[in-house]
Design a protein around this motif. Structure first.
Motif, PDB file in Angstrom:
ATOM      1  N   ASP A   1       0.824  -1.214   0.000  1.00  0.00           N
ATOM      2  CA  ASP A   1       0.000   0.000   0.000  1.00  0.00           C
ATOM      3  C   ASP A   1       0.855   1.260   0.000  1.00  0.00           C
ATOM      4  N   VAL A   2       1.918   1.251   0.809  1.00  0.00           N
ATOM      5  CA  VAL A   2       2.804   2.416   0.874  1.00  0.00           C
ATOM      6  C   VAL A   2       3.431   2.681  -0.490  1.00  0.00           C
ATOM      7  N   VAL A   3       3.944   1.645  -1.119  1.00  0.00           N
ATOM      8  CA  VAL A   3       4.587   1.793  -2.432  1.00  0.00           C
ATOM      9  C   VAL A   3       3.566   2.295  -3.463  1.00  0.00           C
ATOM     10  N   GLN A   4       2.367   1.737  -3.439  1.00  0.00           N
ATOM     11  CA  GLN A   4       1.338   2.184  -4.382  1.00  0.00           C
ATOM     12  C   GLN A   4       0.998   3.664  -4.166  1.00  0.00           C
ATOM     13  N   GLU A   5       0.896   4.075  -2.912  1.00  0.00           N
ATOM     14  CA  GLU A   5       0.591   5.479  -2.625  1.00  0.00           C
ATOM     15  C   GLU A   5       1.698   6.401  -3.106  1.00  0.00           C
ATOM     16  N   ILE A   6       2.948   5.972  -2.940  1.00  0.00           N
ATOM     17  CA  ILE A   6       4.082   6.792  -3.382  1.00  0.00           C
ATOM     18  C   ILE A   6       4.022   6.970  -4.900  1.00  0.00           C
TER      19      ILE A   6
ATOM     20  N   ALA B   1       1.367   6.634  -6.838  1.00  0.00           N
ATOM     21  CA  ALA B   1       0.173   7.415  -7.194  1.00  0.00           C
ATOM     22  C   ALA B   1       0.449   8.908  -6.997  1.00  0.00           C
ATOM     23  N   ARG B   2       1.095   9.253  -5.902  1.00  0.00           N
ATOM     24  CA  ARG B   2       1.432  10.653  -5.637  1.00  0.00           C
ATOM     25  C   ARG B   2       2.453  11.170  -6.652  1.00  0.00           C
ATOM     26  N   LEU B   3       3.394  10.311  -7.030  1.00  0.00           N
ATOM     27  CA  LEU B   3       4.395  10.700  -8.026  1.00  0.00           C
ATOM     28  C   LEU B   3       3.693  11.109  -9.329  1.00  0.00           C
ATOM     29  N   TRP B   4       2.692  10.344  -9.734  1.00  0.00           N
ATOM     30  CA  TRP B   4       1.988  10.669 -10.973  1.00  0.00           C
ATOM     31  C   TRP B   4       1.161  11.958 -10.828  1.00  0.00           C
ATOM     32  N   THR B   5       0.456  12.099  -9.712  1.00  0.00           N
ATOM     33  CA  THR B   5      -0.390  13.291  -9.544  1.00  0.00           C
ATOM     34  C   THR B   5       0.434  14.565  -9.391  1.00  0.00           C
ATOM     35  N   LYS B   6       1.653  14.459  -8.867  1.00  0.00           N
ATOM     36  CA  LYS B   6       2.521  15.633  -8.667  1.00  0.00           C
ATOM     37  C   LYS B   6       3.581  15.754  -9.775  1.00  0.00           C
ATOM     38  N   ARG B   7       3.430  14.986 -10.825  1.00  0.00           N
ATOM     39  CA  ARG B   7       4.474  14.898 -11.861  1.00  0.00           C
ATOM     40  C   ARG B   7       4.863  16.245 -12.453  1.00  0.00           C
ATOM     41  N   GLU B   8       3.912  17.142 -12.671  1.00  0.00           N
ATOM     42  CA  GLU B   8       4.207  18.421 -13.307  1.00  0.00           C
ATOM     43  C   GLU B   8       4.924  19.381 -12.366  1.00  0.00           C
ATOM     44  N   GLN B   9       4.724  19.216 -11.044  1.00  0.00           N
ATOM     45  CA  GLN B   9       5.388  20.085 -10.069  1.00  0.00           C
ATOM     46  C   GLN B   9       6.697  19.485  -9.550  1.00  0.00           C
ATOM     47  N   LEU B  10       6.992  18.277  -9.946  1.00  0.00           N
ATOM     48  CA  LEU B  10       8.159  17.556  -9.439  1.00  0.00           C
ATOM     49  C   LEU B  10       9.448  18.261  -9.876  1.00  0.00           C
ATOM     50  N   ASN B  11      10.210  18.727  -8.898  1.00  0.00           N
ATOM     51  CA  ASN B  11      11.475  19.408  -9.154  1.00  0.00           C
ATOM     52  C   ASN B  11      12.480  18.852  -8.152  1.00  0.00           C
ATOM     53  N   LEU B  12      13.185  17.813  -8.551  1.00  0.00           N
ATOM     54  CA  LEU B  12      14.061  17.096  -7.626  1.00  0.00           C
ATOM     55  C   LEU B  12      15.401  17.799  -7.461  1.00  0.00           C
ATOM     56  N   THR B  13      15.829  17.895  -6.213  1.00  0.00           N
ATOM     57  CA  THR B  13      17.165  18.426  -5.910  1.00  0.00           C
ATOM     58  C   THR B  13      18.109  17.288  -5.535  1.00  0.00           C
ATOM     59  N   VAL B  14      17.552  16.086  -5.428  1.00  0.00           N
ATOM     60  CA  VAL B  14      18.329  14.877  -5.133  1.00  0.00           C
ATOM     61  C   VAL B  14      18.040  13.862  -6.230  1.00  0.00           C
ATOM     62  N   SER B  15      18.702  12.746  -6.169  1.00  0.00           N
ATOM     63  CA  SER B  15      18.455  11.720  -7.183  1.00  0.00           C
ATOM     64  C   SER B  15      17.041  11.157  -7.029  1.00  0.00           C
ATOM     65  N   LEU B  16      16.527  10.576  -8.084  1.00  0.00           N
ATOM     66  CA  LEU B  16      15.196   9.993  -8.067  1.00  0.00           C
ATOM     67  C   LEU B  16      15.096   8.906  -6.998  1.00  0.00           C
ATOM     68  N   SER B  17      16.113   8.072  -6.911  1.00  0.00           N
ATOM     69  CA  SER B  17      16.073   6.986  -5.917  1.00  0.00           C
ATOM     70  C   SER B  17      16.045   7.559  -4.496  1.00  0.00           C
ATOM     71  N   SER B  18      16.846   8.592  -4.231  1.00  0.00           N
ATOM     72  CA  SER B  18      16.841   9.221  -2.897  1.00  0.00           C
ATOM     73  C   SER B  18      15.472   9.811  -2.591  1.00  0.00           C
ATOM     74  N   TYR B  19      14.880  10.458  -3.578  1.00  0.00           N
ATOM     75  CA  TYR B  19      13.556  11.046  -3.409  1.00  0.00           C
ATOM     76  C   TYR B  19      12.531   9.969  -3.068  1.00  0.00           C
ATOM     77  N   LEU B  20      12.545   8.856  -3.810  1.00  0.00           N
ATOM     78  CA  LEU B  20      11.562   7.787  -3.594  1.00  0.00           C
ATOM     79  C   LEU B  20      11.769   7.089  -2.252  1.00  0.00           C
ATOM     80  N   TYR B  21      13.041   6.842  -1.882  1.00  0.00           N
ATOM     81  CA  TYR B  21      13.314   6.231  -0.582  1.00  0.00           C
ATOM     82  C   TYR B  21      12.816   7.136   0.552  1.00  0.00           C
ATOM     83  N   ALA B  22      13.087   8.417   0.442  1.00  0.00           N
ATOM     84  CA  ALA B  22      12.643   9.364   1.471  1.00  0.00           C
ATOM     85  C   ALA B  22      11.117   9.418   1.525  1.00  0.00           C
ATOM     86  N   ALA B  23      10.481   9.376   0.366  1.00  0.00           N
ATOM     87  CA  ALA B  23       9.015   9.397   0.325  1.00  0.00           C
ATOM     88  C   ALA B  23       8.425   8.179   1.027  1.00  0.00           C
TER      89      ALA B  23
END
Length: 190
Positions: free
Chosen positions: A51-56, A58-80
């Motif tokens: 459920d946690v992974v699915q929510e992450i 789902a949120r990634l897709w809904t926030k895709r246009e505002q996504l502005n990463l200052t860290v690597s994608l993997s770091s962002y996803l792990y932190a999320a």
């Protein structure tokens, strides 16, 4: 045509910003397994980790246009995932405390309600027994106990001697103790 499994994470994020569904699918394929393992290590519960992974995602897709990463994608996803799990644990703790508090209230509430009912019943019995006292004795007793008058004040008010007032109060108390002794036991101990 783009071969998405050869595209770097940073480039996938840029494509995702432009609502590229294939870039999103590639990110999902790359990270779903490792994020699930990460979530499972922290939660020790498969369904909650899924459920946690699915929510992450789902949120990634809904926030895709505002996504502005200052860290690597993997770091962002792990932190999320980590932050989502912390939120989940905090919510569980609040729920557990609420349920515990509610159970305590329910169990004590029954005792308090039961005690109030018993007190009301006893009060009614006492009032009934006071009403059954001989009229003059009842009047003296009520002035003493309910009116909070001294023996002297009652004697002056009713034109009696203090000794008579004292005797009437003592006799009333004796009669009530005899009659109420059994009732008090029955109400409080049954």
């Amino acid at each position: 045509m783009i071969d998405y499994n050869k595209v770097a994470d940073n480039d996938l994020v840029m494509l995702l910003n432009n609502s590229d569904k294939d870039a999103y699918a590639e990110i999902y394929q790359r990270f779903k397994g490792i994020l699930f393992i990460h979530a499972y290590r922290l939660l020790r519960e498969k369904e909650e980790a899924k459920d946690v992974v699915q929510e992450i995602f789902a949120r990634l897709w809904t926030k895709r246009e505002q996504l502005n990463l200052t860290v690597s994608l993997s770091s962002y996803l792990y932190a999320a995932v980590r932050n989502k799990i912390f939120d989940l644990i905090a919510r569980k703790k609040v729920e557990t405390e609420y349920i515990s508090s509610l159970q305590t209230f329910i169990s004590q509430g029954d005792m308090i309600t039961d005690q109030l009912v018993r007190e009301k019943e006893l009060r009614a019995i006492i009032e009934g027994e006071i009403a059954a006292l001989p009229p003059k004795m009842r009047e003296v007793f009520e002035l003493s106990r309910k009116g909070n008058l001294t023996h002297r004040q009652i004697a002056e008010k009713l034109g009696l001697s203090e000794k008579t007032v004292k005797k009437q109060v003592n006799n009333a108390l004796k009669m009530l103790r005899l009659k109420l002794g059994v009732f008090t036991y029955l109400i409080y101990f049954l």
